[in-house]
Design a protein around this motif. Structure first.
Motif, PDB file in Angstrom:
ATOM      1  N   PRO A   1       0.833  -1.210   0.000  1.00  0.00           N
ATOM      2  CA  PRO A   1       0.000   0.000   0.000  1.00  0.00           C
ATOM      3  C   PRO A   1       0.867   1.259   0.000  1.00  0.00           C
ATOM      4  O   PRO A   1       2.013   1.245   0.439  1.00  0.00           O
ATOM      5  N   SER A   2       0.300   2.364  -0.483  1.00  0.00           N
ATOM      6  CA  SER A   2       1.076   3.601  -0.599  1.00  0.00           C
ATOM      7  C   SER A   2       1.584   4.087   0.754  1.00  0.00           C
ATOM      8  O   SER A   2       2.665   4.673   0.834  1.00  0.00           O
ATOM      9  N   SER A   3       0.845   3.840   1.840  1.00  0.00           N
ATOM     10  CA  SER A   3       1.328   4.268   3.156  1.00  0.00           C
ATOM     11  C   SER A   3       2.611   3.523   3.532  1.00  0.00           C
ATOM     12  O   SER A   3       3.535   4.105   4.102  1.00  0.00           O
ATOM     13  N   HIS A   4       2.692   2.243   3.186  1.00  0.00           N
ATOM     14  CA  HIS A   4       3.916   1.478   3.445  1.00  0.00           C
ATOM     15  C   HIS A   4       5.053   1.971   2.554  1.00  0.00           C
ATOM     16  O   HIS A   4       6.202   2.037   2.980  1.00  0.00           O
TER      17      HIS A   4
ATOM     18  N   ARG B   1       6.615   5.031   4.050  1.00  0.00           N
ATOM     19  CA  ARG B   1       7.493   4.705   5.185  1.00  0.00           C
ATOM     20  C   ARG B   1       8.817   4.127   4.706  1.00  0.00           C
ATOM     21  O   ARG B   1       9.885   4.434   5.262  1.00  0.00           O
ATOM     22  N   ILE B   2       8.769   3.299   3.689  1.00  0.00           N
ATOM     23  CA  ILE B   2       9.995   2.712   3.148  1.00  0.00           C
ATOM     24  C   ILE B   2      10.881   3.814   2.568  1.00  0.00           C
ATOM     25  O   ILE B   2      12.095   3.842   2.807  1.00  0.00           O
ATOM     26  N   VAL B   3      10.284   4.734   1.831  1.00  0.00           N
ATOM     27  CA  VAL B   3      11.044   5.848   1.251  1.00  0.00           C
ATOM     28  C   VAL B   3      11.694   6.676   2.357  1.00  0.00           C
ATOM     29  O   VAL B   3      12.879   7.021   2.277  1.00  0.00           O
TER      30      VAL B   3
END
Length: 176
Positions: A95-98, A101-103
């Motif tokens: 998902p874009s929220s994950h 966070r990764i970025v």
């Protein structure tokens, strides 16, 4: 090569490269990039080795081979449908929220003053992200390892083929 070109995992590499291009110390830049590739390779080799050992143990059972074939054909159909219905190529596994966070974590690690801490963090992120993104392409290594199990090769030959698979798998990442 088909397994290596995984758009669900490529975005992570593209983000990391973008951050690394801003690093002025070339040794640090190359070290962190190679740590990412190395951690990805070690993790993937461990996964396909585990699959191979499970298939060597259970592979002689005919219904296991049939089940792997059914899963492979079903997954192939799904991914063809996904290709036609998702022309933007947006990864639906993470998902874009994950992804945000990764970025943020990659940015923080690239800026981390300690090369050791940055390397360990990037290796951990590489392993974690690639384990999650393995969902996108799990069928290809499963089929490959099943074929190796069915041919009953010498163990050194079998692991030689796994290493060859891994080298080709990492080739596109290394070129990028």
């Amino acid at each position: 090569a088909v397994d290596g070109f995984n758009p669900c995992a490529m975005w992570v590499l593209a983000i990391l490269i973008g951050f690394l291009l801003g690093v002025e110390d070339l040794r640090r830049m190359w070290t962190l990039g190679l740590v990412f590739l190395g951690a990805t390779g070690v993790m993937y080799f461990a996964v396909i080795s585990a699959w191979l050992n499970v298939e060597l143990w259970l592979g002689a059972i005919a219904w296991i081979r049939i089940a792997i074939g059914i899963v492979a054909v079903t997954a192939g159909g799904y991914y063809l449908w996904e290709y036609w219905s998702n022309p933007e190529g947006v990864c639906r596994v993470t998902p874009s929220s994950h992804r945000r966070r990764i970025v943020e974590r990659f940015r923080a690690l690239v800026d981390e003053p300690s090369l050791f801490i940055a390397s360990v963090g990037i290796a951990a992120l590489a392993i974690g992200v690639n384990l999650i993104e393995l969902v996108c392409s799990a069928g290809v290594p499963a089929i490959f390892t099943q074929m190796l199990a069915m041919h009953e090769l010498a163990i050194w030959t079998t692991y030689g083929y796994l290493l060859l698979y891994l080298l080709i798998f990492l080739l596109d990442d290394a070129v990028i």
